[in-house]
Design an enzyme around this catalytic site. Structure first.
Site, PDB file in Angstrom:
ATOM      1  N   LYS A   1     107.515  41.959  37.112  1.00 34.63           N
ATOM      2  CA  LYS A   1     109.305  41.997  36.565  1.00 34.63           C
ATOM      3  C   LYS A   1     109.161  41.256  35.056  1.00 34.63           C
ATOM      4  O   LYS A   1     108.180  41.121  34.531  1.00 34.63           O
ATOM      5  CB  LYS A   1     110.261  40.187  37.891  1.00 34.63           C
TER       6      LYS A   1
ATOM      7  N   TYR B   1     118.660  44.929  45.703  1.00 32.06           N
ATOM      8  CA  TYR B   1     118.798  43.811  45.577  1.00 32.06           C
ATOM      9  C   TYR B   1     120.255  43.705  46.754  1.00 32.06           C
ATOM     10  O   TYR B   1     121.079  42.511  46.594  1.00 32.06           O
ATOM     11  CB  TYR B   1     119.355  42.643  45.174  1.00 32.06           C
TER      12      TYR B   1
ATOM     13  N   ASN C   1     109.934  34.734  38.899  1.00 24.46           N
ATOM     14  CA  ASN C   1     108.368  34.099  39.306  1.00 24.46           C
ATOM     15  C   ASN C   1     107.228  35.670  39.156  1.00 24.46           C
ATOM     16  O   ASN C   1     106.636  36.035  40.064  1.00 24.46           O
ATOM     17  CB  ASN C   1     109.082  34.008  40.523  1.00 24.46           C
TER      18      ASN C   1
ATOM     19  N   HIS D   1     107.572  41.323  41.768  1.00 23.41           N
ATOM     20  CA  HIS D   1     108.225  41.185  43.349  1.00 23.41           C
ATOM     21  C   HIS D   1     107.027  41.939  44.071  1.00 23.41           C
ATOM     22  O   HIS D   1     106.594  42.640  45.036  1.00 23.41           O
ATOM     23  CB  HIS D   1     109.509  42.250  43.428  1.00 23.41           C
TER      24      HIS D   1
ATOM     25  N   GLU E   1     112.572  50.212  49.385  1.00 24.96           N
ATOM     26  CA  GLU E   1     112.590  50.237  47.624  1.00 24.96           C
ATOM     27  C   GLU E   1     111.209  51.348  47.554  1.00 24.96           C
ATOM     28  O   GLU E   1     111.940  52.477  46.680  1.00 24.96           O
ATOM     29  CB  GLU E   1     111.730  48.903  47.443  1.00 24.96           C
TER      30      GLU E   1
HETATM   31  N1  UDP Z   1     115.612  33.939  43.236  1.00 26.22           N
HETATM   32  C1  UDP Z   1     116.408  32.736  42.406  1.00 26.22           C
HETATM   33  N2  UDP Z   1     116.664  32.180  43.049  1.00 26.22           N
HETATM   34  C2  UDP Z   1     117.229  31.451  44.686  1.00 26.22           C
HETATM   35  C3  UDP Z   1     116.092  32.864  45.859  1.00 26.22           C
HETATM   36  C4  UDP Z   1     115.636  34.167  45.012  1.00 26.22           C
HETATM   37  O1  UDP Z   1     116.390  33.119  41.753  1.00 26.22           O
HETATM   38  O2  UDP Z   1     117.480  30.459  44.548  1.00 26.22           O
HETATM   39  C5  UDP Z   1     115.397  35.731  42.583  1.00 26.22           C
HETATM   40  C6  UDP Z   1     113.822  35.645  42.579  1.00 26.22           C
HETATM   41  O3  UDP Z   1     113.444  36.063  41.656  1.00 26.22           O
HETATM   42  C7  UDP Z   1     113.444  36.172  43.843  1.00 26.22           C
HETATM   43  C8  UDP Z   1     114.080  37.172  44.064  1.00 26.22           C
HETATM   44  O4  UDP Z   1     115.882  36.352  43.678  1.00 26.22           O
HETATM   45  O5  UDP Z   1     111.784  36.296  43.827  1.00 26.22           O
HETATM   46  C9  UDP Z   1     114.764  37.632  45.478  1.00 26.22           C
HETATM   47  O6  UDP Z   1     114.687  36.731  46.156  1.00 26.22           O
HETATM   48  P1  UDP Z   1     113.896  36.918  47.907  1.00 26.22           P
HETATM   49  O7  UDP Z   1     114.681  35.381  48.605  1.00 26.22           O
HETATM   50  O8  UDP Z   1     114.091  38.459  47.936  1.00 26.22           O
HETATM   51  O9  UDP Z   1     112.818  36.483  47.652  1.00 26.22           O
HETATM   52  P2  UDP Z   1     111.424  37.464  47.420  1.00 26.22           P
HETATM   53  O10 UDP Z   1     111.543  38.686  48.313  1.00 26.22           O
HETATM   54  O11 UDP Z   1     111.240  37.851  45.843  1.00 26.22           O
HETATM   55  O12 UDP Z   1     110.564  36.639  47.669  1.00 26.22           O
HETATM   56 MG    MG Z   2     112.743  39.852  48.950  1.00 28.52          MG
END
Ligand code: UDP
Ligand code: MG
Length: 161
Positions: A20, A60, A123, A126, A137
């Protein structure tokens, strides 16, 4: 086929991994690539781009109604991302473990998020969360001619082909 006889149906499994914008800014691209290479997965696609909003909203799509969604899209379009496709046995679930929990405060040390981030909104990486998600994706981010079908010389040693 030979690989079917060896019970190796999943050897060609693929997943989408992205560094990211915060990861790119922090010069972590090489480190992320190195972890996946060293694990034994095979790189079959890689590119850098500034992700268009339309692409991000499709990527997303399941999070559209979440309160953090607008900020997530702003974050993801704040700079270039590095998008990769990695291939190998069980790569979808194994790479989720390598990446760690979505919330870096919960992500274990030794995972990418556990080692390099402290806040859920930044974080670093991805990783697709399921086989179906990965397929969707990969099609979203790559044309099929951008994915390399190649044999690595150590394939039979790493993955029991
Ligand atoms: N995210 C965020 N706040 C939250 C939850 C998610 O900013 O409370 C962001 C974070 O960058 C995360 C992304 O949204 O990686 C996608 O969320 P997902 O639940 O799909 O998590 P991932 O699959 O990336 O672990
Ligand atoms: Mg996810």
């Amino acid at each position: 086929s030979h690989s079917a006889a060896a019970g190796n149906f999943g050897a060609k499994e693929r997943t989408l991994i992205a560094v990211k914008p915060d990861g790119v800014q922090r010069r972590l691209v090489g480190h992320v690539v190195q972890r996946f290479e060293q694990k034994g997965f095979k790189l079959v696609g890689l590119k850098m781009l500034k992700a268009p909003e339309e692409l991000l909203s499709q990527h997303y799509h399941d999070l559209k109604r979440k309160p953090f969604y607008p900020l997530l899209l702003r974050y993801m379009s704040s700079g270039p991302v590095v998008i990769m496709v990695w291939e190998g046995h069980n790569v979808v679930s194994t790479s989720r473990k390598m990446v760690g929990d979505t919330n870096p405060a919960e992500a274990h040390p030794g995972t990418i998020r556990g080692d390099f981030s402290i806040h859920i909104s930044r974080n670093v990486v991805h990783a697709s969360d399921s086989l179906e998600g990965a397929q969707r994706e990969i099609q979203l981010w790559f044309n099929s001619n951008e994915l390399m079908d190649w044999d690595s010389c150590d394939q039979g040693i790493i993955s029991h082909v």
